[in-house]
Design a protein around this motif. Structure first.
Motif, mmCIF file in Angstrom:
data_model
loop_
_atom_site.group_PDB
_atom_site.id
_atom_site.type_symbol
_atom_site.label_atom_id
_atom_site.label_comp_id
_atom_site.label_asym_id
_atom_site.label_seq_id
_atom_site.Cartn_x
_atom_site.Cartn_y
_atom_site.Cartn_z
ATOM 1 N N THR A 13 -31.768 60.411 -15.426
ATOM 2 C CA THR A 13 -33.180 60.822 -15.412
ATOM 3 C C THR A 13 -33.395 62.013 -16.338
ATOM 4 O OG1 THR A 13 -33.380 60.062 -13.135
ATOM 5 C CG2 THR A 13 -35.075 61.570 -13.931
ATOM 6 N N ILE A 14 -32.486 62.974 -16.254
ATOM 7 C CA ILE A 14 -32.581 64.160 -17.125
ATOM 8 C C ILE A 14 -32.441 63.763 -18.583
ATOM 9 C CG2 ILE A 14 -31.423 66.315 -17.743
ATOM 10 C CD1 ILE A 14 -30.664 66.572 -14.748
ATOM 11 N N ALA A 15 -31.507 62.827 -18.842
ATOM 12 C CA ALA A 15 -31.300 62.383 -20.236
ATOM 13 C C ALA A 15 -32.554 61.729 -20.801
ATOM 14 C CB ALA A 15 -30.119 61.422 -20.284
ATOM 15 N N ARG A 16 -33.234 60.914 -19.954
ATOM 16 C CA ARG A 16 -34.475 60.258 -20.421
ATOM 17 C C ARG A 16 -35.552 61.295 -20.730
ATOM 18 N NH1 ARG A 16 -33.368 56.494 -16.338
ATOM 19 N NH2 ARG A 16 -34.916 57.479 -14.969
ATOM 20 N N GLN A 17 -35.661 62.298 -19.837
ATOM 21 C CA GLN A 17 -36.643 63.357 -20.067
ATOM 22 C C GLN A 17 -36.348 64.106 -21.370
ATOM 23 O OE1 GLN A 17 -36.342 65.639 -16.489
ATOM 24 N NE2 GLN A 17 -37.701 64.293 -15.316
ATOM 25 N N LYS A 18 -35.085 64.317 -21.605
ATOM 26 C CA LYS A 18 -34.715 65.004 -22.843
ATOM 27 C C LYS A 18 -35.080 64.174 -24.077
ATOM 28 C CE LYS A 18 -30.954 67.948 -21.175
ATOM 29 N NZ LYS A 18 -29.500 68.230 -21.250
ATOM 30 N N ARG A 19 -34.893 62.859 -23.942
ATOM 31 C CA ARG A 19 -35.241 62.003 -25.089
ATOM 32 C C ARG A 19 -36.740 62.023 -25.371
ATOM 33 N NH1 ARG A 19 -31.108 58.649 -22.962
ATOM 34 N NH2 ARG A 19 -32.617 57.366 -21.818
ATOM 35 N N TYR A 20 -37.574 62.029 -24.263
ATOM 36 C CA TYR A 20 -39.023 62.100 -24.456
ATOM 37 C C TYR A 20 -39.414 63.390 -25.188
ATOM 38 C CZ TYR A 20 -39.272 58.321 -21.028
ATOM 39 O OH TYR A 20 -39.125 57.128 -20.367
ATOM 40 N N VAL A 21 -38.808 64.497 -24.786
ATOM 41 C CA VAL A 21 -39.103 65.785 -25.435
ATOM 42 C C VAL A 21 -38.630 65.772 -26.885
ATOM 43 C CG1 VAL A 21 -38.598 68.268 -25.399
ATOM 44 C CG2 VAL A 21 -39.023 67.045 -23.257
ATOM 45 N N ALA A 22 -37.445 65.147 -27.081
ATOM 46 C CA ALA A 22 -36.850 65.149 -28.418
ATOM 47 C C ALA A 22 -37.746 64.477 -29.452
ATOM 48 C CB ALA A 22 -35.481 64.469 -28.376
ATOM 49 N N TRP A 23 -38.425 63.364 -29.021
ATOM 50 C CA TRP A 23 -39.300 62.669 -29.973
ATOM 51 C C TRP A 23 -40.490 63.530 -30.385
ATOM 52 C CZ3 TRP A 23 -37.609 58.828 -32.617
ATOM 53 C CH2 TRP A 23 -36.652 57.954 -32.080
ATOM 54 N N ALA A 24 -40.856 64.493 -29.555
ATOM 55 C CA ALA A 24 -42.000 65.362 -29.876
ATOM 56 C C ALA A 24 -41.593 66.569 -30.719
ATOM 57 C CB ALA A 24 -42.668 65.829 -28.601
ATOM 58 N N LEU A 25 -40.302 66.769 -30.902
ATOM 59 C CA LEU A 25 -39.812 67.934 -31.637
ATOM 60 C C LEU A 25 -39.398 67.552 -33.053
ATOM 61 C CD1 LEU A 25 -37.706 69.596 -28.796
ATOM 62 C CD2 LEU A 25 -39.995 70.233 -29.550
ATOM 63 N N ILE A 26 -39.015 68.514 -33.807
ATOM 64 C CA ILE A 26 -38.664 68.305 -35.219
ATOM 65 C C ILE A 26 -37.244 67.757 -35.321
ATOM 66 C CG2 ILE A 26 -40.245 70.090 -36.037
ATOM 67 C CD1 ILE A 26 -37.937 72.029 -36.184
ATOM 68 N N ALA A 27 -36.836 67.440 -36.535
ATOM 69 C CA ALA A 27 -35.557 66.789 -36.809
ATOM 70 C C ALA A 27 -34.364 67.601 -36.308
ATOM 71 C CB ALA A 27 -35.422 66.546 -38.309
ATOM 72 N N PHE A 28 -34.558 68.915 -36.141
ATOM 73 C CA PHE A 28 -33.463 69.750 -35.653
ATOM 74 C C PHE A 28 -32.978 69.301 -34.283
ATOM 75 C CE2 PHE A 28 -30.901 73.394 -34.983
ATOM 76 C CZ PHE A 28 -31.106 73.799 -33.675
ATOM 77 N N PHE A 29 -33.971 68.981 -33.434
ATOM 78 C CA PHE A 29 -33.604 68.545 -32.087
ATOM 79 C C PHE A 29 -32.967 67.156 -32.095
ATOM 80 C CE2 PHE A 29 -36.753 71.822 -31.267
ATOM 81 C CZ PHE A 29 -36.123 72.556 -30.276
ATOM 82 N N ILE A 30 -33.345 66.338 -33.109
ATOM 83 C CA ILE A 30 -32.707 65.028 -33.223
ATOM 84 C C ILE A 30 -31.204 65.203 -33.478
ATOM 85 C CG2 ILE A 30 -32.602 62.898 -34.590
ATOM 86 C CD1 ILE A 30 -35.596 63.243 -35.122
ATOM 87 N N ALA A 31 -30.869 66.169 -34.342
ATOM 88 C CA ALA A 31 -29.456 66.439 -34.628
ATOM 89 C C ALA A 31 -28.720 66.924 -33.378
ATOM 90 C CB ALA A 31 -29.347 67.460 -35.758
ATOM 91 N N VAL A 32 -29.431 67.770 -32.602
ATOM 92 C CA VAL A 32 -28.821 68.276 -31.355
ATOM 93 C C VAL A 32 -28.541 67.129 -30.384
ATOM 94 C CG1 VAL A 32 -29.222 69.701 -29.311
ATOM 95 C CG2 VAL A 32 -29.845 70.563 -31.585
ATOM 96 N N LEU A 33 -29.526 66.209 -30.277
ATOM 97 C CA LEU A 33 -29.349 65.062 -29.397
ATOM 98 C C LEU A 33 -28.190 64.179 -29.849
ATOM 99 C CD1 LEU A 33 -33.017 63.996 -28.592
ATOM 100 C CD2 LEU A 33 -31.327 64.878 -27.001
ATOM 101 N N ALA A 34 -28.078 64.023 -31.165
ATOM 102 C CA ALA A 34 -26.969 63.220 -31.695
ATOM 103 C C ALA A 34 -25.631 63.839 -31.301
ATOM 104 C CB ALA A 34 -27.085 63.100 -33.212
ATOM 105 N N ALA A 35 -25.553 65.170 -31.419
ATOM 106 C CA ALA A 35 -24.316 65.866 -31.037
ATOM 107 C C ALA A 35 -24.024 65.684 -29.546
ATOM 108 C CB ALA A 35 -24.423 67.349 -31.391
#
Length: 624
Positions: A342-364
């Motif tokens: 559930t937390i991971a899904r919430q993080k993904r929703y937030v990640a799509w609203a943020l800039i590419a920096f957060f995409i890199a963090v999610l990838a890591a």
């Protein structure tokens, strides 16, 4: 009203229900929800203490849901405690264990450290009832630690009493006395007669084990006085068995028998297996001391039967408790995994609203998570491979035992049974059937005696192969037990006119499982009679050698060649032969003897010469 209901628990159980139901009637009309829930808890406890466990469980399970809905956290953990007690009284230890784990987590989560201590005490008691005193001490010491950290002295006397009980069974008697003395001081001040009686009984057992019979009798008698004021059948049974054992060693057999019989009647009425075992064992000793062999054998067989039932239930409950622990752990892991997802899904929703920096963090984070999962799966695979390997080994052992069993049954049981079938058929179908039957009846009886002896050995061998089979070492009077075994074969001895000399001195002792001792020497003496000719001689001698007793069974029978001697104790070979009067054998008796002797820290070897006889030398421990 609720306080009165609680205070009457150890005085009058009917009053417990009356005050609790009155409290509920007063609370319900005015909408006092806590009063209703607390009253329901006390009503359930009343039925529980009266032994109506099904009705009590139904009330408590419903009340558990209601107390959680109303967020009455203290009542939730207290209700868990009552449900756990019901499962323990019904010997459903797996459910009691699972309930206690849930309660401990719930109480600790809501900072209810008082009931955390209470539930840890319950888990310790469960392990104590299953004779796992190492684990019971772990939980009891946790209780003491929590009491010290949070300055909560709840059930302090009960904790010390249970620690003392555990140390008793671990044979650390001084530690047991120290904790039991602390418990007794607390119970005397708080006036809890049921636990005071339990502590007196436990102290009696400690001094009995220390062979201080005067002190043991003093504490058992104090417990007897306490039990006159309370309703505790199990405690009463334990107290009476303690008195019976003490009076037996004090050479007062009439009093010992009186208490033992009363304990057995109570244990039968309340289906208390430990009580049935203890009372049957002391009745066996009393009958044997009076040379009432037939009566002693009845008590011995009954004690063995009860002991087997207790051992089976204990092993089953240990396995089920492990399964309950693993299932509960798995449920917690599933809940945690669901929360993580559930937390991971919430993080993904937030990640799509943020800039590419957060995409890199999610990838890591994804890579990190994948590595963890890979390690987890590899570990799980390794664990499963190890489990499979152990299962394969166990299966191979079972297959070998099964092959040996079928070999014996097919080789030795089939012949006598076929002969019996043909003789019965001939007796029924032929005009001279009765004459044939009477003519062959002696041989038929010998065949049936052989089958009975063989089945005894098969059952004992099978039980000896079971993993988890326990020994109960005790001091055995060798001469008395040997005489009892010889008595079983008196007819065979008289038939072959054999002279059998029991040269074991009076007072000779060994430390051994009594059941194993009887099986070992029953087989060895049976073999000596079987392979000794008419008018032969058998001598049974004993001599102490360095903390061991060397028992020699010597006959002047047919003897054995070196080749036969090499096959006697080999597990892989099924070797048997006929006696001097064509007595049958199973080839299992000596193998069973060797396994049981080695399990009791002893050894066996044979010396023999053809046509001159055989000597079996058995070395058994005389002390710990």
């Amino acid at each position: 009203m609720l306080n009165l209901s609680t205070n009457f628990r150890y005085i009058n159980l009917d009053s417990v229900l009356v005050y609790a139901e009155t409290s509920k009637k007063l609370s319900d009309p005015i909408g006092y929800k806590y009063g209703v829930l607390a009253s329901n808890k006390e009503i359930g406890n009343g039925y529980m203490l009266k032994g109506d466990y099904e009705r009590a469980k139904e009330i408590h399970l419903k009340n558990l849901v209601d107390t959680k809905v109303n967020k009455e956290h203290k009542l939730v953990t207290e209700t868990y405690n009552s449900i756990c007690y019901i499962y323990i009284r019904n010997s459903n230890y797996p459910m009691a264990y699972k309930t206690s784990l849930e309660a401990i987590d719930y109480a600790y989560e809501h900072k209810d450290y008082k009931n955390t201590i209470v539930m840890k005490l319950n888990v310790g008691v469960m392990f104590s009832l299953l004779k796992d005193f190492e684990n019971s001490l772990r939980y009891f010491n946790d209780c003491l630690k929590y009491q010290e950290i949070y300055d909560i002295r709840v059930n302090e006397g009960m904790v010390h009493a249970n620690i003392g009980y555990s140390y008793l069974h671990l044979k650390e008697y001084q530690k047991a006395i120290d904790h039991l003395s602390k418990a007794l001081d607390i119970f005397k001040k708080s006036q809890i007669p049921q636990w005071q009686a339990f502590t007196y009984v436990t102290l009696g057992k400690v001094f009995f084990e220390k062979n201080d019979l005067k002190k043991a009798l003093e504490f058992f008698k104090k417990a007897e006085n306490e039990h006159k004021q309370i309703e505790d059948k199990k405690g009463t049974i334990d107290m009476k068995i303690g008195l019976a054992n003490t009076y037996f060693l004090l050479k007062q057999p009439d009093l010992a028998k009186q208490y033992a019989k009363k304990a057995k009647v109570l244990a039968e009425d309340h289906r208390y297996l430990e009580g049935l075992l203890g009372s049957s064992e002391i009745l066996y000793k009393l009958s044997k001391s009076n040379n009432s062999w037939k009566e002693s054998l009845v008590h011995l067989e009954y004690a063995r039967k009860i002991g087997d039932s207790i051992s089976f239930e204990k092993n089953k409950n240990i396995l089920l408790m492990d399964e309950a622990r693993l299932n509960y752990k798995k449920e917690k892991e599933n809940i945690k995994a669901l929360a993580d997802n559930t937390i991971a899904r919430q993080k993904r929703y937030v990640a799509w609203a943020l800039i590419a920096f957060f995409i890199a963090v999610l990838a890591a984070l994804f890579i990190y998570r994948s590595n963890r999962m890979a390690k987890h799966l590899n570990k799980k695979l390794a664990d499963q491979a190890q489990t499979l390997y152990e299962s394969q080994r166990s299966l191979n052992r079972i297959n070998k035992n099964q092959e040996k069993l079928f070999s014996i049954v097919g080789h030795d049981l089939r012949g006598p049974i076929v002969s019996l079938k043909e003789l019965v058929g001939l007796s029924l179908e032929s005009d001279s059937g009765e004459e044939y039957f009477l003519r062959f009846a002696p041989k038929l009886k010998n065949d049936l005696d052989h089958i009975h002896f063989m089945l005894d050995n098969l059952l004992n061998w099978g039980q000896n192969q079971m993993m988890g089979a326990t020994l109960k070492a005790e001091t055995i009077d060798v001469r008395d037990e040997m005489m009892a075994i010889i008595q079983l074969f008196q007819k065979n001895i008289e038939t072959k006119k054999i002279t059998l000399n029991n040269n074991i001195e009076n007072g000779t002792k060994v430390l051994l499982d009594l059941n194993h001792f009887c099986i070992i020497f029953r087989n060895l003496i049976s073999n000596a009679i079987k392979f000794t000719q008419e008018h032969g001689t058998i001598d049974i001698n004993g001599i102490e050698v360095k903390n061991q007793l060397k028992i020699t069974i010597k006959d002047n029978g047919v003897g054995m060649s070196k080749e036969v001697q090499e096959k006697l104790f080999k597990n892989a070979e099924h070797y048997t032969t006929f006696g001097t009067n064509n007595e049958r054998g199973t080839g299992l008796g000596l193998l069973l003897c060797k396994e049981m002797i080695e399990k009791n820290n002893g050894t066996i070897h044979v010396e023999s010469e053809l046509r001159k006889g055989s000597e079996f030398h058995i070395y058994l421990p005389t002390n710990t």
